[in-house]
Design a protein around this motif. Structure first.
Motif, short mmCIF file in Angstrom:
data_model
loop_
_atom_site.label_atom_id
_atom_site.label_comp_id
_atom_site.label_asym_id
_atom_site.label_seq_id
_atom_site.Cartn_x
_atom_site.Cartn_y
_atom_site.Cartn_z
N PHE A 187 -22.49 -82.67 5.71
CA PHE A 187 -23.02 -81.31 5.79
C PHE A 187 -23.22 -80.96 7.27
O PHE A 187 -23.21 -81.85 8.13
CB PHE A 187 -24.35 -81.19 5.03
CG PHE A 187 -25.26 -82.37 5.24
CD1 PHE A 187 -26.06 -82.47 6.38
CD2 PHE A 187 -25.32 -83.39 4.31
CE1 PHE A 187 -26.89 -83.56 6.58
CE2 PHE A 187 -26.14 -84.49 4.50
CZ PHE A 187 -26.93 -84.58 5.64
N ARG A 188 -23.40 -79.68 7.58
CA ARG A 188 -23.60 -79.31 8.98
C ARG A 188 -24.93 -79.88 9.48
O ARG A 188 -25.87 -80.09 8.70
CB ARG A 188 -23.52 -77.80 9.17
CG ARG A 188 -24.50 -76.98 8.37
CD ARG A 188 -24.24 -75.48 8.57
NE ARG A 188 -25.09 -74.68 7.69
CZ ARG A 188 -26.34 -74.34 7.96
NH1 ARG A 188 -26.90 -74.76 9.09
NH2 ARG A 188 -27.04 -73.62 7.11
N HIS A 191 -28.24 -78.30 8.55
CA HIS A 191 -28.37 -78.05 7.11
C HIS A 191 -29.80 -78.41 6.68
O HIS A 191 -30.42 -79.32 7.25
CB HIS A 191 -27.35 -78.91 6.36
CG HIS A 191 -27.19 -78.55 4.92
ND1 HIS A 191 -28.09 -78.91 3.93
CD2 HIS A 191 -26.20 -77.85 4.28
CE1 HIS A 191 -27.67 -78.46 2.76
NE2 HIS A 191 -26.52 -77.83 2.94
N SER A 194 -30.70 -82.02 6.37
CA SER A 194 -30.86 -82.86 7.56
C SER A 194 -32.32 -83.17 7.86
O SER A 194 -32.62 -84.11 8.60
CB SER A 194 -30.20 -82.18 8.76
OG SER A 194 -30.88 -80.97 9.08
N CYS A 207 -27.38 -78.76 -4.59
CA CYS A 207 -26.49 -78.19 -3.56
C CYS A 207 -25.22 -77.62 -4.18
O CYS A 207 -24.82 -77.97 -5.29
CB CYS A 207 -26.11 -79.27 -2.54
SG CYS A 207 -27.44 -79.75 -1.43
N LEU A 248 -17.73 -76.66 6.03
CA LEU A 248 -19.10 -77.16 6.15
C LEU A 248 -19.80 -76.55 7.36
O LEU A 248 -21.01 -76.26 7.32
CB LEU A 248 -19.09 -78.69 6.28
CG LEU A 248 -18.58 -79.49 5.08
CD1 LEU A 248 -18.74 -80.98 5.33
CD2 LEU A 248 -19.27 -79.08 3.79
N THR A 251 -21.04 -72.92 6.36
CA THR A 251 -21.79 -72.66 5.13
C THR A 251 -22.86 -73.73 4.92
O THR A 251 -22.98 -74.67 5.70
CB THR A 251 -20.85 -72.69 3.91
OG1 THR A 251 -20.37 -74.03 3.71
CG2 THR A 251 -19.65 -71.75 4.11
N ASP A 252 -23.60 -73.58 3.82
CA ASP A 252 -24.56 -74.59 3.39
C ASP A 252 -23.95 -75.54 2.36
O ASP A 252 -24.68 -76.32 1.73
CB ASP A 252 -25.80 -73.93 2.78
CG ASP A 252 -26.79 -73.47 3.85
OD1 ASP A 252 -26.68 -73.97 4.99
OD2 ASP A 252 -27.64 -72.62 3.55
N VAL A 254 -21.94 -78.80 0.84
CA VAL A 254 -21.88 -80.22 1.17
C VAL A 254 -20.58 -80.78 0.60
O VAL A 254 -19.95 -80.17 -0.26
CB VAL A 254 -23.10 -80.99 0.63
CG1 VAL A 254 -24.38 -80.43 1.20
CG2 VAL A 254 -23.12 -80.98 -0.90
#
Length: 318
Positions: A187-188, A191, A194, A207, A248, A251-252, A254
């Motif tokens: 994921f970013r 996010h 994280s 998610c 990724l 956006t949100d 995963v």
């Protein structure tokens, strides 16, 4: 009383007319699937290839190839005889050339690797660096491997070596393991996940996901989660892994990806990853080659180079 079904005089005469040039044309057509491409590879004219194919059709009593919009489609007989003919041509070439060793420093030839897009990203850059240094006359080409064609491409010689998670390659293939790795959740980096010290199954299910549908053994992971009764909220499905990073990043969503891909996406796309909340098995990334190339010096050199660069043993892993 019935008579035995042995070869007729006509068949024996036809076999006497079956020279090596005709077999080379057949072999190249199995690889290229187009008369123009086969002619270019053989260094002859298109009419010469067409005439050779006409002779073969007469000798074998079969069309061998049907013209389609996608190229020359082999008949069942052509598929049946393709591998024995490839074996014979390789054996003759080895004897004629006295190919007892392969000198990469002076060799001029092409290799074709069977890879999915993830393999292109992970293996190709480092491999090309070494090939450019060790073998300036060698070119590395890639045929993106697809389930439906990979086995046949390797049997007919279109692909020299395949690398990856490829459970479809069974039977007449050798394999050597490079390394094993886990799947992770990617994921970013900013996010909401994280901020969590540990990501649980409830977080995973809550998610939205990007799924990858490309043709390799990685799809078994999705089926495993389904058998475990885990239903993901899939927002989008893409055919290949190379789209995952930009999606990724923006956006949100995963994604469930191999560890090496997550690490490659860290810098260019700001992607982080965490241990996967679902107990997924490790995957084995292997090198595959056709049995007829087991003792081929050029193929041996390429396999040794790949193993030296990427195997866990070469990197000192346990």
């Amino acid at each position: 009383m019935g008579t035995s079904a042995g070869p007729t005089t006509e068949h024996l005469m036809n076999l006497n007319d079956l020279d090596l040039k005709l077999l080379r044309v057949f072999h190249q057509l199995m690889i290229e699937r187009r008369v123009s491409s086969a002619a270019q590879s053989l260094g002859v004219s298109q009419p010469a290839v067409s005439n050779a194919l006409k002779r073969l059709r007469g000798l074998l009593g079969d069309e061998l190839f049907q013209r389609t919009a996608q190229g020359m489609l082999p008949t069942p007989l052509a598929e049946q005889i393709a591998e024995p003919i490839a074996y014979a041509i390789d054996a003759i070439r080895s004897v004629v050339n006295h190919q007892v060793h392969f000198d990469p420093a002076t060799a001029h030839r092409d290799f074709v690797l069977g890879l999915i897009d993830l393999g292109e990203m992970f293996f190709l850059p480092s491999l090309l660096v070494q090939v450019c240094q060790q073998a300036p006359g060698v070119r590395i080409n890639v045929a993106r491997s697809i389930n439906s064609s990979l086995k046949e491409d390797m049997e007919t010689g279109r692909i020299d070596v395949a690398i990856g998670l490829m459970p479809q390659l069974q039977g007449n293939f050798f394999r050597q393991r490079l390394f094993r790795q886990n799947f992770v959740l990617a994921f970013r980096q900013d996010h909401p996940l994280s901020k969590k010290s540990a990501i649980g199954l409830d977080d995973f299910i809550a998610c939205e996901h990007v799924a990858v549908s490309q043709g390799s053994g990685h799809g078994d992971i999705d089926r495993l989660m389904e058998r475990k009764g885990i239903e993901r909220r899939i927002r989008t499905t893409v055919p290949y892994f190379d789209a995952v990073g930009p999606i990724l990043e923006a956006t949100d969503l995963v994604a469930t990806v191999p560890l090496n891909l997550a690490e490659m996406l860290r810098r260019p796309f700001g992607i982080g990853h965490a241990p996967h909340p679902v107990a997924l098995p490790e995957i084995s990334i292997d090198v595959f080659w056709n049995a007829r190339l087991q003792r081929d010096p050029a193929n041996q050199w390429l396999r040794r180079l790949i193993f030296k660069l990427f195997s866990d043993q070469a990197q000192g892993s346990t």
